[in-house]
Design an enzyme around this catalytic site. Structure first.
Site, PDB file in Angstrom:
ATOM      1  N   GLU A   1      -2.114  13.055  -3.027  1.00 44.31           N
ATOM      2  CA  GLU A   1      -2.914  14.067  -2.320  1.00 44.31           C
ATOM      3  C   GLU A   1      -2.088  14.722  -1.202  1.00 44.31           C
ATOM      4  O   GLU A   1      -2.164  15.925  -0.977  1.00 44.31           O
ATOM      5  CB  GLU A   1      -4.179  13.428  -1.747  1.00 44.31           C
ATOM      6  CG  GLU A   1      -5.130  12.940  -2.836  1.00 44.31           C
ATOM      7  CD  GLU A   1      -6.399  12.339  -2.268  1.00 44.31           C
ATOM      8  OE1 GLU A   1      -6.340  11.220  -1.735  1.00 44.31           O
ATOM      9  OE2 GLU A   1      -7.451  12.984  -2.343  1.00 44.31           O
TER      10      GLU A   1
ATOM     11  N   GLU B   1      -7.322   5.323  -7.830  1.00 44.80           N
ATOM     12  CA  GLU B   1      -8.686   5.274  -7.277  1.00 44.80           C
ATOM     13  C   GLU B   1      -9.691   4.906  -8.363  1.00 44.80           C
ATOM     14  O   GLU B   1     -10.604   4.113  -8.139  1.00 44.80           O
ATOM     15  CB  GLU B   1      -9.076   6.641  -6.697  1.00 44.80           C
ATOM     16  CG  GLU B   1      -8.378   6.996  -5.395  1.00 44.80           C
ATOM     17  CD  GLU B   1      -7.060   7.739  -5.607  1.00 44.80           C
ATOM     18  OE1 GLU B   1      -6.475   7.630  -6.710  1.00 44.80           O
ATOM     19  OE2 GLU B   1      -6.608   8.408  -4.668  1.00 44.80           O
TER      20      GLU B   1
HETATM   21  C1  1HE Z   1      -0.062  -1.795   0.326  1.00 43.18           C
HETATM   22  C2  1HE Z   1      -0.346  -0.668  -0.484  1.00 43.18           C
HETATM   23  C3  1HE Z   1      -1.530   0.072  -0.196  1.00 43.18           C
HETATM   24  C4  1HE Z   1       1.491  -1.542  -1.173  1.00 43.18           C
HETATM   25  N1  1HE Z   1      -2.308  -0.338   0.809  1.00 43.18           N
HETATM   26  N2  1HE Z   1      -0.869  -2.158   1.308  1.00 43.18           N
HETATM   27  N3  1HE Z   1      -3.001   2.855  -3.719  1.00 43.18           N
HETATM   28  C5  1HE Z   1      -2.818   1.993  -4.730  1.00 43.18           C
HETATM   29  O1  1HE Z   1      -3.732   1.511  -5.380  1.00 43.18           O
HETATM   30  C6  1HE Z   1      -1.388   1.596  -4.977  1.00 43.18           C
HETATM   31  C7  1HE Z   1      -1.185   0.180  -4.546  1.00 43.18           C
HETATM   32  N4  1HE Z   1       0.232  -0.186  -4.522  1.00 43.18           N
HETATM   33  C8  1HE Z   1       0.938  -0.445  -5.644  1.00 43.18           C
HETATM   34  O2  1HE Z   1       0.475  -0.276  -6.774  1.00 43.18           O
HETATM   35  C9  1HE Z   1       2.336  -0.964  -5.461  1.00 43.18           C
HETATM   36  O3  1HE Z   1       2.408  -1.552  -4.167  1.00 43.18           O
HETATM   37  C10 1HE Z   1       3.429   0.128  -5.587  1.00 43.18           C
HETATM   38  C11 1HE Z   1       3.567   0.561  -7.042  1.00 43.18           C
HETATM   39  C12 1HE Z   1       3.150   1.329  -4.696  1.00 43.18           C
HETATM   40  C13 1HE Z   1       4.772  -0.467  -5.102  1.00 43.18           C
HETATM   41  O4  1HE Z   1       5.047  -1.691  -5.778  1.00 43.18           O
HETATM   42  P1  1HE Z   1       6.149  -2.697  -5.182  1.00 43.18           P
HETATM   43  O5  1HE Z   1       6.277  -3.818  -6.166  1.00 43.18           O
HETATM   44  O6  1HE Z   1       7.358  -1.941  -4.780  1.00 43.18           O
HETATM   45  O7  1HE Z   1       5.509  -3.229  -3.789  1.00 43.18           O
HETATM   46  P2  1HE Z   1       4.383  -4.361  -3.561  1.00 43.18           P
HETATM   47  O8  1HE Z   1       5.011  -5.711  -3.623  1.00 43.18           O
HETATM   48  O9  1HE Z   1       3.194  -4.138  -4.432  1.00 43.18           O
HETATM   49  O10 1HE Z   1       3.907  -4.040  -2.070  1.00 43.18           O
HETATM   50  C14 1HE Z   1       4.716  -4.349  -0.954  1.00 43.18           C
HETATM   51  C15 1HE Z   1       3.786  -4.536   0.232  1.00 43.18           C
HETATM   52  O11 1HE Z   1       3.111  -3.306   0.482  1.00 43.18           O
HETATM   53  C16 1HE Z   1       2.686  -5.541  -0.044  1.00 43.18           C
HETATM   54  O12 1HE Z   1       2.353  -6.148   1.202  1.00 43.18           O
HETATM   55  P3  1HE Z   1       2.953  -7.606   1.600  1.00 43.18           P
HETATM   56  O13 1HE Z   1       2.449  -7.844   2.976  1.00 43.18           O
HETATM   57  O14 1HE Z   1       2.420  -8.546   0.558  1.00 43.18           O
HETATM   58  O15 1HE Z   1       4.476  -7.464   1.508  1.00 43.18           O
HETATM   59  C17 1HE Z   1       1.516  -4.703  -0.495  1.00 43.18           C
HETATM   60  O16 1HE Z   1       0.251  -5.313  -0.258  1.00 43.18           O
HETATM   61  C18 1HE Z   1       1.688  -3.484   0.410  1.00 43.18           C
HETATM   62  N5  1HE Z   1       1.078  -2.313  -0.150  1.00 43.18           N
HETATM   63  N6  1HE Z   1       0.645  -0.546  -1.410  1.00 43.18           N
HETATM   64  C19 1HE Z   1      -1.980  -1.429   1.537  1.00 43.18           C
HETATM   65  N7  1HE Z   1      -1.859   1.168  -0.875  1.00 43.18           N
HETATM   66  C20 1HE Z   1      -7.953   9.420   0.953  1.00 43.18           C
HETATM   67  S1  1HE Z   1      -8.464   8.434  -0.300  1.00 43.18           S
HETATM   68  C21 1HE Z   1      -7.034   7.936  -1.153  1.00 43.18           C
HETATM   69  C22 1HE Z   1      -7.394   6.764  -1.962  1.00 43.18           C
HETATM   70  C23 1HE Z   1      -6.159   6.045  -2.459  1.00 43.18           C
HETATM   71  O17 1HE Z   1      -5.054   6.358  -2.121  1.00 43.18           O
HETATM   72  S2  1HE Z   1      -6.473   4.769  -3.515  1.00 43.18           S
HETATM   73  C24 1HE Z   1      -4.892   4.308  -4.074  1.00 43.18           C
HETATM   74  C25 1HE Z   1      -4.303   3.231  -3.237  1.00 43.18           C
END
Ligand code: 1HE
Length: 264
Positions: free
Chosen positions: A119, A139
Site C-alpha cells: 500500500e 490480509e
Molecule cells: C513482523 C512482521 C509484521 C516480520 N509485523 N512483526 N504482513 C504480513 O502478514 C507479513 C508477515 N511477515 C512475513 O511473512 C515474513 O516476516 C517476511 C516474508 C516479510 C520476511 O520473512 P523472514 O523470514 O525474512 O523474516 P521473519 O523471520 O519472518 O521475521 C523476522 C522478525 O520480524 C520476526 O520477529 P522476531 O522478534 O521473531 O525476530 C517477525 O515476527 C517480525 N516480523 N513481519 C510484526 N508484519 C493498513 S492495513 C495493512 C495490513 C497488513 O499489512 S497485513 C499484512 C501483514
C-alpha cells in the site's frame, strides 16, 4: 492507546540522506522487516513533511532483505470496529502526503513488498523492483482487510480482479510478473533497485516543477474525470505549463540545437 492519543514518531527507524536535489528516505527497522508500526508511520509522515525545499524528488527504500513486511502485526490488538476504522484512517493522510505531496517519490523495491508495504509502495509515483521483490496481500489469509488505501490504489495499478485473486488466494506475485501486470514500472537485477531509483529520481528532479506538479496532481484526477472535464483540465494545465519561463527556455534550447533530442 486512546483514539486521540498522539503517536510518538520513531525517527531513528526512518532515516533521511540528502544527495543534492534528491532525498533518500529509508525504512530502517530491518530486524522486524520494516514492519509498519504506528510510530514508524508517524516517522514516515514527519520525514516527508520536513524535507527541505531544495529537494525535488525522493527515493523511498528499505534496509535489510525486504522493502517492507506491512502492518506491524504485533500492534494489531483487540480493537472494536470504530477503533479499527480510525486506525485505517490514520494511514490516509500519511500516504496522501506522499502521493499528493510536493515532489515525486520513487520506490525502490526488493524482497517482501507485502500488505501495508505494498500500500505504501502504491502511494509512490514510480516503482522499481529488483528480481528478489515479491508482492502479496496476506490480509486475506489473516482474516483482515487492506486499510492503507490499498483497495483504492492497487486496483488502479493491476485491476480489481488481480487484487481480488491475491487477497482471496494468498497468491504471491514475483517481481517479473509484477512488472508485467503493472505493479512496478521497472525490473532490475538483484540489488540494483536503489541505484536505478536514484538515477530516475535525478532525472525526474530536473523536470520543470510545473510539469511534475501537473503529473502528480493533474494526471490522476483527469483519469477519474469524464472525457469532457478531462479535456478541459488538460488544456488548463497545458496552458499554465507552457507559460512558465522554464518551459519557454527548454523549448528554445531544443530549437537552438542545444536541448536534448528524444533518443531511442
Ligand atoms: C513482523 C512482521 C509484521 C516480520 N509485523 N512483526 N504482513 C504480513 O502478514 C507479513 C508477515 N511477515 C512475513 O511473512 C515474513 O516476516 C517476511 C516474508 C516479510 C520476511 O520473512 P523472514 O523470514 O525474512 O523474516 P521473519 O523471520 O519472518 O521475521 C523476522 C522478525 O520480524 C520476526 O520477529 P522476531 O522478534 O521473531 O525476530 C517477525 O515476527 C517480525 N516480523 N513481519 C510484526 N508484519 C493498513 S492495513 C495493512 C495490513 C497488513 O499489512 S497485513 C499484512 C501483514
Amino acid at each position: 492507546m486512546s483514539l486521540h492519543e498522539p503517536v510518538h514518531p520513531l525517527l531513528d527507524e526512518v532515516q533521511v540522506t540528502l544527495q543534492g536535489a534528491i532525498a533518500l528516505i529509508r525504512l530502517a527497522r530491518p530486524a522486524k522487516r520494516n514492519a509498519l508500526s504506528d510510530g514508524l508511520m508517524a516517522a514516515v509522515h514527519q520525514r516527508f513533511a520536513e524535507l527541505p525545499d531544495t529537494v525535488r524528488a525522493v527515493v523511498l527504500h528499505g534496509e535489510g532483505q525486504h522493502f517492507c513486511a506491512g502492518l506491524d502485526l504485533s500492534e494489531l490488538r483487540d480493537r472494536d470496529a470504530v477503533e479499527g476504522l480510525q486506525h485505517s484512517r490514520s494511514w490516509y493522510p500519511i500516504l496522501r502526503d506522499i502521493e499528493q505531496g510536493r515532489v515525486p517519490v520513487i520506490a525502490a523495491l526488493h524482497g517482501a513488498v507485502v500488505g501495508g508495504g505494498l500500500e505504501l509502495a502504491a502511494a509512490c509515483h514510480i516503482r522499481v523492483a529488483d528480481e528478489t521483490a515479491f508482492f502479496a496481500l496476506p490480509e486475506g489469509s489473516r482474516g483482515i482487510f487492506v486499510g492503507g488505501g490499498g483497495s483504492v490504489r492497487i486496483p488502479k495499478l493491476i485491476g480489481v480482479h488481480r487484487m481480488m485473486d491475491m487477497m482471496m488466494t494468498g497468491r504471491v506475485v514475483p517481481a517479473a510478473e509484477g512488472v508485467t501486470i503493472g505493479m512496478a514500472q521497472y525490473l532490475v537485477p538483484p540489488g540494483e533497485a536503489l541505484a536505478k531509483a536514484t538515477a530516475l529520481a535525478e532525472r525526474v528532479a530536473q523536470n520543470a516543477p510545473m510539469t511534475n506538479y501537473a503529473l502528480m496532481h493533474g494526471l490522476p484526477r483527469i483519469a477519474e474525470q469524464s472525457a469532457d472535464s478531462g479535456f478541459f483540465s488538460e488544456s488548463m494545465l497545458a496552458g499554465i505549463a507552457q507559460s512558465a519561463p522554464e518551459a519557454k527556455a527548454r523549448v528554445r534550447a531544443f530549437l537552438d540545437g542545444t536541448g536534448p533530442k528524444v533518443k531511442p
